[in-house]
Enzyme design. Structure first.
Site, PDB file in Angstrom:
ATOM      1  NE  ARG A  69      -3.734  -0.137   2.186  1.00 18.01           N
ATOM      2  CZ  ARG A  69      -4.274   0.126   3.365  1.00 18.01           C
ATOM      3  NH1 ARG A  69      -4.092  -0.736   4.369  1.00 18.01           N
ATOM      4  NH2 ARG A  69      -4.968   1.213   3.552  1.00 18.01           N
ATOM      5  CG  ASN A 102      -9.198   7.710   2.019  1.00 16.80           C
ATOM      6  OD1 ASN A 102      -9.866   6.729   2.334  1.00 16.80           O
ATOM      7  ND2 ASN A 102      -9.566   8.564   1.084  1.00 16.80           N
ATOM      8  CG  HIS A 121      -9.302   5.261  10.087  1.00 20.52           C
ATOM      9  ND1 HIS A 121     -10.203   4.831   9.143  1.00 20.52           N
ATOM     10  CD2 HIS A 121     -10.036   5.481  11.212  1.00 20.52           C
ATOM     11  CE1 HIS A 121     -11.420   4.782   9.678  1.00 20.52           C
ATOM     12  NE2 HIS A 121     -11.342   5.177  10.923  1.00 20.52           N
ATOM     13  CB  CYS A 134      10.740   2.779  22.450  1.00 23.98           C
ATOM     14  SG  CYS A 134      11.469   3.801  21.155  1.00 23.98           S
ATOM     15  CB  CYS A 179      14.540   1.427  21.599  1.00 27.44           C
ATOM     16  SG  CYS A 179      13.372   0.459  20.631  1.00 27.44           S
ATOM     17  N   GLY A 220     -17.115   8.981  -1.136  1.00 30.21           N
ATOM     18  CA  GLY A 220     -16.392   7.738  -1.429  1.00 30.21           C
ATOM     19  C   GLY A 220     -16.204   6.841  -0.234  1.00 30.21           C
TER      20      GLY A 220
HETATM   21  C1  BV8 Z   1     -12.669   1.195  17.621  1.00 30.92           C
HETATM   22  C2  BV8 Z   1      -6.633   1.956   8.794  1.00 30.92           C
HETATM   23  C3  BV8 Z   1     -12.847   0.899  19.948  1.00 30.92           C
HETATM   24  C4  BV8 Z   1      -5.942   0.669   8.516  1.00 30.92           C
HETATM   25  C5  BV8 Z   1      -8.994   1.441   9.028  1.00 30.92           C
HETATM   26  C6  BV8 Z   1     -19.308   0.755  16.664  1.00 30.92           C
HETATM   27  C7  BV8 Z   1     -18.627   1.750  17.346  1.00 30.92           C
HETATM   28  C8  BV8 Z   1     -17.247   1.708  17.453  1.00 30.92           C
HETATM   29  C9  BV8 Z   1     -16.515   0.652  16.864  1.00 30.92           C
HETATM   30  C10 BV8 Z   1     -17.189  -0.330  16.187  1.00 30.92           C
HETATM   31  C11 BV8 Z   1     -18.572  -0.287  16.080  1.00 30.92           C
HETATM   32  N1  BV8 Z   1     -18.960  -1.373  15.375  1.00 30.92           N
HETATM   33  C12 BV8 Z   1     -17.863  -2.094  15.010  1.00 30.92           C
HETATM   34  C13 BV8 Z   1     -16.771  -1.495  15.505  1.00 30.92           C
HETATM   35  C14 BV8 Z   1     -15.411  -2.001  15.343  1.00 30.92           C
HETATM   36  C15 BV8 Z   1     -14.693  -1.457  14.107  1.00 30.92           C
HETATM   37  C16 BV8 Z   1     -15.558  -1.361  12.888  1.00 30.92           C
HETATM   38  O1  BV8 Z   1     -16.044  -0.295  12.540  1.00 30.92           O
HETATM   39  N2  BV8 Z   1     -15.736  -2.491  12.204  1.00 30.92           N
HETATM   40  C17 BV8 Z   1     -16.508  -2.483  10.966  1.00 30.92           C
HETATM   41  C18 BV8 Z   1     -15.806  -3.345   9.920  1.00 30.92           C
HETATM   42  C19 BV8 Z   1     -17.889  -2.990  11.304  1.00 30.92           C
HETATM   43  N3  BV8 Z   1     -14.121  -0.166  14.408  1.00 30.92           N
HETATM   44  C20 BV8 Z   1     -12.902  -0.137  14.981  1.00 30.92           C
HETATM   45  O2  BV8 Z   1     -12.289  -1.129  15.313  1.00 30.92           O
HETATM   46  C21 BV8 Z   1     -12.324   1.252  15.237  1.00 30.92           C
HETATM   47  N4  BV8 Z   1     -11.836   1.293  16.575  1.00 30.92           N
HETATM   48  O3  BV8 Z   1     -13.838   1.121  17.507  1.00 30.92           O
HETATM   49  O4  BV8 Z   1     -12.010   1.132  18.814  1.00 30.92           O
HETATM   50  C22 BV8 Z   1     -11.989   1.081  21.131  1.00 30.92           C
HETATM   51  C23 BV8 Z   1     -12.232   2.177  21.966  1.00 30.92           C
HETATM   52  C24 BV8 Z   1     -11.440   2.321  23.088  1.00 30.92           C
HETATM   53  C25 BV8 Z   1     -10.397   1.406  23.369  1.00 30.92           C
HETATM   54  C26 BV8 Z   1     -10.170   0.328  22.488  1.00 30.92           C
HETATM   55  C27 BV8 Z   1     -10.963   0.167  21.368  1.00 30.92           C
HETATM   56  C28 BV8 Z   1     -11.129   1.502  14.344  1.00 30.92           C
HETATM   57  C29 BV8 Z   1     -11.552   1.541  12.894  1.00 30.92           C
HETATM   58  C30 BV8 Z   1     -10.364   1.958  11.999  1.00 30.92           C
HETATM   59  C31 BV8 Z   1      -9.886   0.764  11.208  1.00 30.92           C
HETATM   60  N5  BV8 Z   1      -8.826   1.192  10.290  1.00 30.92           N
HETATM   61  N6  BV8 Z   1      -7.991   1.874   8.265  1.00 30.92           N
HETATM   62  C32 BV8 Z   1      -5.754   0.448   7.044  1.00 30.92           C
HETATM   63  O5  BV8 Z   1      -6.206   1.272   6.221  1.00 30.92           O
HETATM   64  O6  BV8 Z   1      -5.097  -0.558   6.706  1.00 30.92           O
HETATM   65  S1  BV8 Z   1     -10.528   1.270   8.357  1.00 30.92           S
HETATM   66  C33 BV8 Z   1     -10.441   1.225   6.644  1.00 30.92           C
HETATM   67  O7  BV8 Z   1     -11.816   1.223   6.234  1.00 30.92           O
HETATM   68  C34 BV8 Z   1      -9.859   2.426   5.941  1.00 30.92           C
HETATM   69  O8  BV8 Z   1      -9.506   3.503   6.773  1.00 30.92           O
HETATM   70  C35 BV8 Z   1     -11.009   2.860   5.024  1.00 30.92           C
HETATM   71  O9  BV8 Z   1     -10.915   4.148   4.607  1.00 30.92           O
HETATM   72  C36 BV8 Z   1     -12.110   2.585   5.948  1.00 30.92           C
HETATM   73  C37 BV8 Z   1     -13.544   2.700   5.602  1.00 30.92           C
HETATM   74  O10 BV8 Z   1     -13.781   2.110   4.397  1.00 30.92           O
HETATM   75  P1  BV8 Z   1     -14.136   3.076   3.191  1.00 30.92           P
HETATM   76  O11 BV8 Z   1     -13.154   4.175   3.141  1.00 30.92           O
HETATM   77  O12 BV8 Z   1     -15.551   3.447   3.277  1.00 30.92           O
HETATM   78  O13 BV8 Z   1     -13.814   2.124   1.992  1.00 30.92           O
HETATM   79  P2  BV8 Z   1     -14.767   1.013   1.353  1.00 30.92           P
HETATM   80  O14 BV8 Z   1     -13.957   0.224   0.381  1.00 30.92           O
HETATM   81  O15 BV8 Z   1     -15.521   0.316   2.432  1.00 30.92           O
HETATM   82  O16 BV8 Z   1     -15.848   1.869   0.531  1.00 30.92           O
HETATM   83  C38 BV8 Z   1     -15.424   2.593  -0.621  1.00 30.92           C
HETATM   84  C39 BV8 Z   1     -16.648   3.353  -1.085  1.00 30.92           C
HETATM   85  O17 BV8 Z   1     -16.286   4.163  -2.182  1.00 30.92           O
HETATM   86  C40 BV8 Z   1     -17.775   2.452  -1.552  1.00 30.92           C
HETATM   87  O18 BV8 Z   1     -18.997   2.958  -1.049  1.00 30.92           O
HETATM   88  C41 BV8 Z   1     -17.737   2.585  -3.086  1.00 30.92           C
HETATM   89  O19 BV8 Z   1     -19.022   2.484  -3.654  1.00 30.92           O
HETATM   90  C42 BV8 Z   1     -17.212   3.990  -3.237  1.00 30.92           C
HETATM   91  N7  BV8 Z   1     -16.463   4.289  -4.461  1.00 30.92           N
HETATM   92  C43 BV8 Z   1     -15.637   3.458  -5.158  1.00 30.92           C
HETATM   93  N8  BV8 Z   1     -15.092   4.147  -6.189  1.00 30.92           N
HETATM   94  C44 BV8 Z   1     -15.552   5.432  -6.106  1.00 30.92           C
HETATM   95  C45 BV8 Z   1     -16.425   5.528  -5.006  1.00 30.92           C
HETATM   96  N9  BV8 Z   1     -17.052   6.672  -4.655  1.00 30.92           N
HETATM   97  C46 BV8 Z   1     -16.814   7.753  -5.424  1.00 30.92           C
HETATM   98  N10 BV8 Z   1     -15.980   7.749  -6.494  1.00 30.92           N
HETATM   99  C47 BV8 Z   1     -15.348   6.614  -6.868  1.00 30.92           C
HETATM  100  N11 BV8 Z   1     -14.530   6.615  -7.944  1.00 30.92           N
END
Ligand code: BV8
Length: 288
Positions: A69, A102, A121, A134, A179, A220
């Site tokens: 990535r 992103n 994120h 560290c 470290c 997006g």
């Molecule tokens: C947390 C970094 C708690 C890494 C990413 C409710 C409340 C709180 C948490 C949760 C909850 N329910 C579930 C959870 C847990 C979890 C979660 O959300 N799970 C999901 C899968 C259900 N959330 C977490 O774990 C978060 N942390 O809650 O911590 C906590 C609190 C205290 C103490 C301890 C713990 C952390 C979430 C962050 C995860 N990290 N990214 C990496 O990138 O490798 S998330 C990852 O998904 C990316 O950041 C990405 O951006 C993000 C979201 O996805 P999208 O960006 O929407 O991408 P996707 O492919 O899904 O969609 C693309 C869209 O674009 C589509 O709609 C498509 O149609 C459209 N599209 C395509 N082409 C185009 C377009 N649109 C326009 N133009 C185009 N050309």
């Protein structure tokens, strides 16, 4: 009045605007999205690759994923969607903030006003040490490859979705220059990890200080990751309207619900955000 005209009329009277951006904003820059066809997660679930447990279990696999990535992001050029938000971020007469999910750095490369960009994120080019004692953290580390063992892995993935090529022992992965013992990790928020407190506080401060937020641009994103997705309802609760920019809009009618006079209460612009977003914002930012 047609949809675009209705949006532009509303936009011209907005005092406070916030954007929530997702992987679809960078799709036109050649960066694969997470879900949907060609998505990154196609061959692996996000749980395999973007969690602390995954890193603990197989840091070599996770580092190959992030090297793929980083390499793709280094080659990507910001598109007109990124540039439109960057122009919006310098307007003096509007309280504006971009929340991006992103980690691809594209908004920074598009010269987005850094004071108005929050990376919910994290960022692929931030590295931090996993040694508990560290505090090493480095931003904008664009070195590629980070170690010789990670050098050849990007060529395998040109088709846009990730496949690991080999087992890499921890000794050949990036280690902390301070470290010397701690394994480095990508400075992104993994699933199960909290979003950075200072980032959450800055969003809350903006939402409270500029209440009511007149408009949220939802660009997006599948709105499937929390707590980022919760900001959409937060703005609606503050009386703000929603404009969705997405290639897929399953609930167009819900987003665009019209009042008794047939006026739009929200907007859904179907298409590539790199095209639809600059067009919709032209009234404020001019032509890109
Ligand atoms: C947390 C970094 C708690 C890494 C990413 C409710 C409340 C709180 C948490 C949760 C909850 N329910 C579930 C959870 C847990 C979890 C979660 O959300 N799970 C999901 C899968 C259900 N959330 C977490 O774990 C978060 N942390 O809650 O911590 C906590 C609190 C205290 C103490 C301890 C713990 C952390 C979430 C962050 C995860 N990290 N990214 C990496 O990138 O490798 S998330 C990852 O998904 C990316 O950041 C990405 O951006 C993000 C979201 O996805 P999208 O960006 O929407 O991408 P996707 O492919 O899904 O969609 C693309 C869209 O674009 C589509 O709609 C498509 O149609 C459209 N599209 C395509 N082409 C185009 C377009 N649109 C326009 N133009 C185009 N050309």
């Amino acid at each position: 009045m047609d949809k675009l005209e209705s949006f532009r009329n509303y936009l011209k009277n907005c005092k406070s605007i916030i954007s929530l951006c997702g992987a679809g904003l960078s799709a036109s820059s050649g960066l694969p999205t997470f879900r949907g066809s060609g998505g990154l997660w196609k061959n692996y679930s996000s749980i395999d690759l973007a969690t602390p447990d995954a890193f603990h279990t197989d840091a070599g696999l996770v580092w190959q994923f992030y090297t793929f990535r980083r390499h793709a992001a280094l080659k990507a050029k910001p598109n007109n969607g990124h540039k439109a938000l960057s122009k919006l971020s310098y307007l003096e007469n509007i309280n504006y903030l971009t929340l991006t999910q992103n980690v691809d750095n594209a908004s920074r490369i598009a010269k987005h006003n850094p004071k108005k960009l929050l990376e919910l994120h994290g960022n692929l080019f931030t590295l931090s040490c996993t040694n508990f004692m560290c505090t090493f953290k480095e931003e904008q580390n664009y070195n590629h490859p980070l170690t010789p063992a990670l050098a050849d892995c990007e060529d395998e993935f040109s088709e846009g979705s990730f496949q690991p090529v080999k087992e890499i022992p921890e000794s050949e992965l990036p280690h902390c220059p301070r470290c010397n013992t701690g394994l480095l990790r990508p400075g992104v928020v993994w699933f199960g990890e909290p979003l950075p407190l200072k980032v959450i506080d800055k969003v809350d401060e903006f939402l409270v200080k500029n209440d009511p937020i007149n408009l949220i641009l939802v660009i997006g994103t599948s709105q499937s990751v929390w707590p980022a997705a919760a900001y959409i309802d937060r703005v609606k609760q503050q009386g703000g309207k929603v404009a969705v920019f997405n290639t897929e809009i399953p609930d167009m009618e819900t987003v665009e619900n019209k009042n008794a006079k047939g006026e739009y209460q929200g907007w859904a612009f179907k298409g590539d955000a790199a095209i639809t977003l600059p067009l919709a914002l032209e009234a404020l930012i001019g032509k890109i």
